[in-house]
Design a protein around this motif. Structure first.
Motif, PDB file in Angstrom:
ATOM      1  N   TYR A   6       1.140  -1.476  -0.112  1.00  0.00           N
ATOM      2  CA  TYR A   6       0.028  -0.041  -0.090  1.00  0.00           C
ATOM      3  C   TYR A   6       0.654   1.039  -0.557  1.00  0.00           C
ATOM      4  CZ  TYR A   6      -4.059  -2.660   1.532  1.00  0.00           C
ATOM      5  OH  TYR A   6      -4.605  -3.933   1.390  1.00  0.00           O
ATOM      6  N   ARG A   7       0.173   2.074  -1.034  1.00  0.00           N
ATOM      7  CA  ARG A   7       1.235   3.148  -0.763  1.00  0.00           C
ATOM      8  C   ARG A   7       0.155   4.594  -0.670  1.00  0.00           C
ATOM      9  NH1 ARG A   7       6.433   3.892   0.849  1.00  0.00           N
ATOM     10  NH2 ARG A   7       6.934   1.386  -0.400  1.00  0.00           N
ATOM     11  N   TYR A   8       0.201   5.509  -0.025  1.00  0.00           N
ATOM     12  CA  TYR A   8      -0.120   7.090   0.079  1.00  0.00           C
ATOM     13  C   TYR A   8       0.551   8.325  -0.769  1.00  0.00           C
ATOM     14  CZ  TYR A   8      -1.991   3.641   3.570  1.00  0.00           C
ATOM     15  OH  TYR A   8      -2.274   1.988   4.229  1.00  0.00           O
ATOM     16  N   PHE A   9      -0.747   8.808  -1.253  1.00  0.00           N
ATOM     17  CA  PHE A   9       0.319  10.220  -1.590  1.00  0.00           C
ATOM     18  C   PHE A   9      -1.102  10.915  -1.864  1.00  0.00           C
ATOM     19  CE2 PHE A   9      -0.586   8.085  -5.739  1.00  0.00           C
ATOM     20  CZ  PHE A   9      -1.410   9.351  -6.474  1.00  0.00           C
ATOM     21  N   SER A  10      -0.693  12.250  -1.772  1.00  0.00           N
ATOM     22  CA  SER A  10      -1.733  13.214  -2.173  1.00  0.00           C
ATOM     23  C   SER A  10      -1.085  14.037  -3.235  1.00  0.00           C
ATOM     24  CB  SER A  10      -2.092  14.268  -0.842  1.00  0.00           C
ATOM     25  OG  SER A  10      -1.425  14.754  -0.208  1.00  0.00           O
ATOM     26  N   THR A  11      -2.186  14.623  -4.085  1.00  0.00           N
ATOM     27  CA  THR A  11      -1.844  16.130  -4.936  1.00  0.00           C
ATOM     28  C   THR A  11      -2.554  17.455  -4.437  1.00  0.00           C
ATOM     29  OG1 THR A  11      -3.496  15.242  -6.802  1.00  0.00           O
ATOM     30  CG2 THR A  11      -1.326  14.582  -7.107  1.00  0.00           C
ATOM     31  N   GLY A  12      -2.832  18.016  -4.947  1.00  0.00           N
ATOM     32  CA  GLY A  12      -3.788  19.823  -4.583  1.00  0.00           C
ATOM     33  C   GLY A  12      -4.912  19.297  -5.227  1.00  0.00           C
ATOM     34  N   THR A  13      -5.342  18.294  -5.774  1.00  0.00           N
ATOM     35  CA  THR A  13      -6.674  17.735  -5.669  1.00  0.00           C
ATOM     36  C   THR A  13      -7.151  16.607  -5.177  1.00  0.00           C
ATOM     37  OG1 THR A  13      -5.914  18.495  -8.178  1.00  0.00           O
ATOM     38  CG2 THR A  13      -8.365  17.127  -7.563  1.00  0.00           C
ATOM     39  N   ARG A  14      -6.941  15.665  -4.697  1.00  0.00           N
ATOM     40  CA  ARG A  14      -7.542  14.919  -3.856  1.00  0.00           C
ATOM     41  C   ARG A  14      -6.192  13.842  -3.225  1.00  0.00           C
ATOM     42  NH1 ARG A  14     -10.590  11.051  -7.851  1.00  0.00           N
ATOM     43  NH2 ARG A  14     -11.756  10.966  -6.442  1.00  0.00           N
TER      44      ARG A  14
ATOM     45  N   GLU B 115      -7.454  11.679 -10.786  1.00  0.00           N
ATOM     46  CA  GLU B 115      -7.715  12.861 -10.233  1.00  0.00           C
ATOM     47  C   GLU B 115      -9.285  13.379 -11.032  1.00  0.00           C
ATOM     48  OE1 GLU B 115      -4.826  15.548  -8.848  1.00  0.00           O
ATOM     49  OE2 GLU B 115      -5.296  13.647  -8.301  1.00  0.00           O
ATOM     50  N   THR B 116     -10.088  12.723 -11.651  1.00  0.00           N
ATOM     51  CA  THR B 116     -11.401  12.820 -11.933  1.00  0.00           C
ATOM     52  C   THR B 116     -12.575  11.696 -11.247  1.00  0.00           C
ATOM     53  OG1 THR B 116     -11.265  12.583 -14.320  1.00  0.00           O
ATOM     54  CG2 THR B 116     -10.770  14.845 -13.642  1.00  0.00           C
ATOM     55  N   ALA B 117     -11.638  10.482 -11.118  1.00  0.00           N
ATOM     56  CA  ALA B 117     -12.507   9.313 -10.345  1.00  0.00           C
ATOM     57  C   ALA B 117     -13.769   9.963  -9.598  1.00  0.00           C
ATOM     58  CB  ALA B 117     -11.876   8.317 -10.280  1.00  0.00           C
ATOM     59  N   PRO B 118     -14.595   9.110  -9.445  1.00  0.00           N
ATOM     60  CA  PRO B 118     -15.398   9.352  -8.475  1.00  0.00           C
ATOM     61  C   PRO B 118     -14.963   9.019  -7.387  1.00  0.00           C
ATOM     62  CG  PRO B 118     -16.773   9.003 -10.304  1.00  0.00           C
ATOM     63  CD  PRO B 118     -15.882   8.797 -10.523  1.00  0.00           C
ATOM     64  N   ALA B 119     -14.877   9.486  -6.223  1.00  0.00           N
ATOM     65  CA  ALA B 119     -14.878   8.727  -4.433  1.00  0.00           C
ATOM     66  C   ALA B 119     -16.020   7.836  -4.340  1.00  0.00           C
ATOM     67  CB  ALA B 119     -14.417   9.825  -3.485  1.00  0.00           C
ATOM     68  N   ALA B 120     -15.382   7.251  -3.312  1.00  0.00           N
ATOM     69  CA  ALA B 120     -16.522   5.878  -3.447  1.00  0.00           C
ATOM     70  C   ALA B 120     -18.218   6.751  -2.841  1.00  0.00           C
ATOM     71  CB  ALA B 120     -15.784   4.762  -2.302  1.00  0.00           C
TER      72      ALA B 120
END
Length: 426
Positions: free
Chosen positions: A84-92, A217-222
């Motif tokens: 598992y890896r965790y990262f973030s951008t300015g969008t999500r 970046e634009t995929a729907p979240a759960a």
């Protein structure tokens, strides 16, 4: 300028996604490229990767080292466990699960896929669709992942040929139609060189679609694609014992996580299994009162009426109560090296509720490669089958397709307390 700098500073919510594919399709390298090009690798991690790559005699940084977390896996050059890896951008924000591709690690992929909202199916452009491509797509569909992205990787090794991409896309679309896969997208890319991952590159001008990062970046979240019923399994009943504070003498808070839907102060609720109704008097999070709680928030609910409630009960909106069932049909992945015994009694853990269960019948075992239904008397590790289970007490379940939190359960061996299976209610 990085492609990420063009993205707006908004929050599209957390996206959990899964990468899967055959051995050497480049799953770990793709994730490494994604993290590397989005500049989310810490300097000390990059330094360690450079040293390991040099020790292997590589002239460039081996980006797969970011996800192949086990030393034994690194030495073999394959992925065994789920990394598992965790990262973030300015969008999500993102949680990536890199699942093993081998058939004997089906249970690992099931674990990784259980919370994913999007799956990236990697295909080697040189090899095209393989049995594992079909198997991983079938598993992703079976596990309720709503969005599939077929990433045709290693385009650099076929000279970025458009015809190769189109042929693989056409073959997959035939398979998708047969399987009933609805939301499937395609992208050509090279994880090694970075084309179409974060940056577009200049070698595939014939592809006019979005890059991988743009799709993510634009995929729907759960929990965002359709209205969901409120489900709140009670984990703990909070009754403070503080003689110095008489205000707490009547405090009775029900603590847990909002698995789906939302709740607000004043809403009419019903507590299951007793069926008693009340209204929400207050909602607290971290000791602070809030007016409304949404999915995946851990909160404390206080009700207007004193209702006898304990761990394993479920609080729902009165107009959205699920059915109480003592028999369930489910797709089950067997995870234990010890085969399933229909003569034994197992424990079912469904949300925060545990009940005893017997295997009423095994309808069939599913051959993931051929989709054939095979009659069997028992299940071995990594088998996926349709079962009927009889329960000693009722559970409050939804079909897995409509609610993955209350439609899922695990099977526990009473004698060892080990998790031996994972199920999805039909």
């Amino acid at each position: 300028m990085s492609a990420l700098e063009h993205l707006p500073e908004i929050d599209n919510g957390l996206l959990r996604f899964l990468t899967c594919g055959s051995v050497d399709d480049g799953k770990s390298t793709l994730i490494g490229r994604l993290l590397f090009d989005s500049k989310t690798i810490l300097a000390d991690t990059l330094n360690a990767m450079e040293k390991t790559s040099a020790r292997r005699g590589m002239t460039a940084v081996d980006l797969s080292l970011l996800t192949d977390g086990l030393q034994a896996e690194r030495e073999q050059g394959i992925t065994i466990d789920v990394a598992y890896r965790y990262f973030s951008t300015g969008t999500r924000k993102y949680i990536i699960a890199d699942a093993p591709g081998h058939e004997q690690y089906t249970r690992n992929m099931v674990t990784a896929a259980s919370t994913a909202n999007l799956a990236i199916i990697l295909v080697d452009a040189r090899k095209g669709m393989l049995n594992q491509t079909r198997r991983h797509s079938t598993l992703a569909h079976l596990l309720g992942i709503p969005h599939l992205l077929v990433a045709i990787n290693k385009m650099d090794l076929v000279d970025y040929d458009q015809a190769t991409y189109e042929n693989i896309k056409a073959e997959y679309l035939k398979f998708a139609h047969k399987m009933g896969l609805k939301d499937v997208r395609f992208i050509p890319l090279s994880a090694l060189s970075g084309d179409m991952v974060v940056e577009r590159g200049e070698r595939m001008p014939w592809y006019e679609g979005p890059t991988l990062i743009n799709i993510l970046e634009t995929a729907p979240a759960a929990h965002t694609e359709r209205p969901e019923a409120f489900r709140f399994p009670v984990q703990f009943v909070c009754r403070p014992q503080d003689s110095a504070n008489p205000e707490l003498h009547d405090y009775r808070g029900f603590m847990g996580r909002v698995e789906s839907g939302e709740i607000a102060v004043g809403d009419a609720v019903t507590v299951l299994p007793n069926g008693l109704s009340s209204r929400v008097k207050a909602i607290e999070i971290g000791g602070q009162k809030i007016e409304r709680a949404i999915h995946e928030q851990s909160v404390t609910l206080l009700l207007d009426d004193e209702i006898d409630t304990s761990r394993g009960d479920m609080i729902v909106k009165s107009a959205e109560a699920p059915e109480a069932v003592k028999q369930i049909d489910a797709n089950v992945c067997w995870m234990s090296e010890t085969p399933m015994s229909p003569a034994r009694t197992y424990l079912i853990r469904h949300t925060s509720r545990e009940v005893k269960a017997k295997i009423a019948k095994i309808d069939y075992r599913l051959d993931i490669n051929t989709m054939e239904h095979e009659p069997v008397d028992t299940l071995a590790m990594n088998d996926i089958a349709r079962l009927t289970l009889k329960l000693a007490q009722p559970i409050f379940a939804d079909p897995y397709r409509s609610n993955r939190a209350t439609g899922a359960f695990i099977i526990i061996d009473e004698s060892t307390n080990n998790t031996v299976g994972a199920g999805m209610i039909v």
